[in-house]
Design a protein around this motif. Structure first.
Motif, PDB file in Angstrom:
ATOM      1  N   VAL A  46       0.869  -1.176   0.000  1.00  0.00           N
ATOM      2  CA  VAL A  46       0.000   0.000   0.000  1.00  0.00           C
ATOM      3  C   VAL A  46       0.904   1.224   0.000  1.00  0.00           C
ATOM      4  CG1 VAL A  46      -1.784   1.278   1.238  1.00  0.00           C
ATOM      5  CG2 VAL A  46      -1.765  -1.243   1.318  1.00  0.00           C
ATOM      6  N   LEU A  47       0.753   2.058  -1.025  1.00  0.00           N
ATOM      7  CA  LEU A  47       1.510   3.302  -1.106  1.00  0.00           C
ATOM      8  C   LEU A  47       0.589   4.431  -0.705  1.00  0.00           C
ATOM      9  CD1 LEU A  47       3.377   2.811  -4.497  1.00  0.00           C
ATOM     10  CD2 LEU A  47       4.224   2.382  -2.190  1.00  0.00           C
ATOM     11  N   PHE A  74      -1.644  -1.176  -4.002  1.00  0.00           N
ATOM     12  CA  PHE A  74      -2.733  -0.259  -3.693  1.00  0.00           C
ATOM     13  C   PHE A  74      -2.146   1.140  -3.591  1.00  0.00           C
ATOM     14  CE2 PHE A  74      -3.929  -4.379  -2.135  1.00  0.00           C
ATOM     15  CZ  PHE A  74      -5.237  -4.516  -2.570  1.00  0.00           C
ATOM     16  N   VAL A  75      -2.741   2.083  -4.336  1.00  0.00           N
ATOM     17  CA  VAL A  75      -2.226   3.449  -4.383  1.00  0.00           C
ATOM     18  C   VAL A  75      -3.331   4.406  -3.935  1.00  0.00           C
ATOM     19  CG1 VAL A  75      -1.167   5.211  -5.839  1.00  0.00           C
ATOM     20  CG2 VAL A  75      -0.719   2.793  -6.295  1.00  0.00           C
ATOM     21  N   GLN A  76      -2.963   5.303  -3.011  1.00  0.00           N
ATOM     22  CA  GLN A  76      -3.902   6.277  -2.460  1.00  0.00           C
ATOM     23  C   GLN A  76      -3.515   7.685  -2.910  1.00  0.00           C
ATOM     24  OE1 GLN A  76      -5.277   5.044   1.661  1.00  0.00           O
ATOM     25  NE2 GLN A  76      -3.187   4.249   1.581  1.00  0.00           N
ATOM     26  N   PRO A  77      -4.427   8.648  -2.784  1.00  0.00           N
ATOM     27  CA  PRO A  77      -4.164  10.003  -3.292  1.00  0.00           C
ATOM     28  C   PRO A  77      -2.913  10.667  -2.734  1.00  0.00           C
ATOM     29  CG  PRO A  77      -6.450   9.814  -2.594  1.00  0.00           C
ATOM     30  CD  PRO A  77      -5.763   8.549  -2.199  1.00  0.00           C
ATOM     31  N   ALA A  78      -2.537  10.393  -1.496  1.00  0.00           N
ATOM     32  CA  ALA A  78      -1.361  11.048  -0.917  1.00  0.00           C
ATOM     33  C   ALA A  78      -0.084  10.682  -1.666  1.00  0.00           C
ATOM     34  CB  ALA A  78      -1.212  10.687   0.563  1.00  0.00           C
ATOM     35  N   SER A 141      -9.474  -0.824 -10.314  1.00  0.00           N
ATOM     36  CA  SER A 141      -8.361  -1.762 -10.310  1.00  0.00           C
ATOM     37  C   SER A 141      -8.160  -2.340 -11.703  1.00  0.00           C
ATOM     38  CB  SER A 141      -8.691  -2.883  -9.315  1.00  0.00           C
ATOM     39  OG  SER A 141      -7.613  -3.752  -9.147  1.00  0.00           O
ATOM     40  N   ARG A 142      -6.921  -2.656 -12.002  1.00  0.00           N
ATOM     41  CA  ARG A 142      -6.624  -3.287 -13.292  1.00  0.00           C
ATOM     42  C   ARG A 142      -5.560  -4.355 -13.128  1.00  0.00           C
ATOM     43  NH1 ARG A 142      -1.769  -1.433 -15.998  1.00  0.00           N
ATOM     44  NH2 ARG A 142      -2.529  -2.123 -17.983  1.00  0.00           N
ATOM     45  N   ARG A 143      -5.611  -5.309 -13.999  1.00  0.00           N
ATOM     46  CA  ARG A 143      -4.599  -6.354 -14.028  1.00  0.00           C
ATOM     47  C   ARG A 143      -3.323  -5.829 -14.657  1.00  0.00           C
ATOM     48  NH1 ARG A 143      -7.489 -12.011 -14.797  1.00  0.00           N
ATOM     49  NH2 ARG A 143      -5.552 -12.700 -13.893  1.00  0.00           N
ATOM     50  N   LEU A 152      -7.348   4.064  -4.974  1.00  0.00           N
ATOM     51  CA  LEU A 152      -8.450   4.500  -4.115  1.00  0.00           C
ATOM     52  C   LEU A 152      -8.573   6.005  -4.263  1.00  0.00           C
ATOM     53  CD1 LEU A 152      -7.213   1.850  -2.754  1.00  0.00           C
ATOM     54  CD2 LEU A 152      -8.357   2.643  -0.720  1.00  0.00           C
ATOM     55  N   ALA A 153      -9.790   6.507  -4.351  1.00  0.00           N
ATOM     56  CA  ALA A 153     -10.004   7.945  -4.482  1.00  0.00           C
ATOM     57  C   ALA A 153      -9.836   8.657  -3.149  1.00  0.00           C
ATOM     58  CB  ALA A 153     -11.398   8.229  -5.036  1.00  0.00           C
ATOM     59  N   PHE A 154      -9.721   7.892  -2.070  1.00  0.00           N
ATOM     60  CA  PHE A 154      -9.643   8.458  -0.721  1.00  0.00           C
ATOM     61  C   PHE A 154      -8.469   7.845   0.022  1.00  0.00           C
ATOM     62  CE2 PHE A 154     -12.453   4.934  -1.101  1.00  0.00           C
ATOM     63  CZ  PHE A 154     -12.101   4.091  -0.057  1.00  0.00           C
TER      64      PHE A 154
END
Length: 182
Positions: A46-47, A74-78, A141-143, A152-154
């Motif tokens: 998770v980034l 997993f990538v988040q907005p920050a 999500s994509r392969r 994630l948008a949040f």
């Protein structure tokens, strides 16, 4: 990031059909592995709160190879400002206009995040929308080979998100969705 208390609810979780204990490892960007083989023992990364610290080209390549080898990213907005062009090419969406919000009705019902959470508009490129709509996705999500990249948008790594009683279940379900669709 050790300051991101939103992940603390995962301490007692399990992952995979074997129900292995979920272990959280936080590391500064400078210590992030530079070879995909060094990431081989991880099921998911998770980034989140990386900010201006960009990954080196070797770290980016290691992350891409790890995802293409079956890892879940997993990538988040920050993290969005730190996405390098090489990592950007495997992203399922672009992030725009992050701002603080207090509610996420389709994720957390009527719960109010008293300190707010960062929310960014996602513009899908390709992939599956797991929450929200194609016009307003919250999770997409994509392969990437046998792996998967999910945006994630949040920002689900904050203390405000951890205060939501459903945060632990949210993360467990998100990890399982990614595994089920790999």
């Amino acid at each position: 990031d050790t300051s991101m208390l939103g992940y603390m609810s995962l301490r007692e979780g399990t992952v995979g059909p074997e129900k292995r204990p979920l272990v959280r490892l936080a590391t500064p960007v400078k210590n992030f592995p530079r070879r995909a083989i060094d990431l081989a023992g991880f099921d998911a990364i998770v980034l989140g709160n990386v900010g201006e610290n960009d990954f080196s080209p070797m770290q980016t390549q290691a992350l891409r190879e790890w995802v293409r080898g079956g890892g879940q990213l997993f990538v988040q907005p920050a993290f969005a400002p730190a996405i390098s062009p090489a990592l950007d090419e495997i992203m399922p969406a672009d992030f725009f206009a992050p701002q603080p919000i207090e509610t996420l009705p389709s994720i957390a019902g009527a719960f109010v995040f008293t300190n707010g959470i960062s929310f960014a508009r996602l513009v899908p490129r390709e992939g599956d929308v797991f929450s929200g709509t194609r016009e307003r996705p919250l999770i997409i999500s994509r392969r990437e080979g046998p792996g998967r990249v999910t945006t994630l948008a949040f920002d689900a790594g904050t203390e405000s998100f951890a205060a939501w009683p459903g945060s632990g279940n949210f993360w467990r379900e998100l990890f399982e969705i990614g595994r089920a669709h790999v």
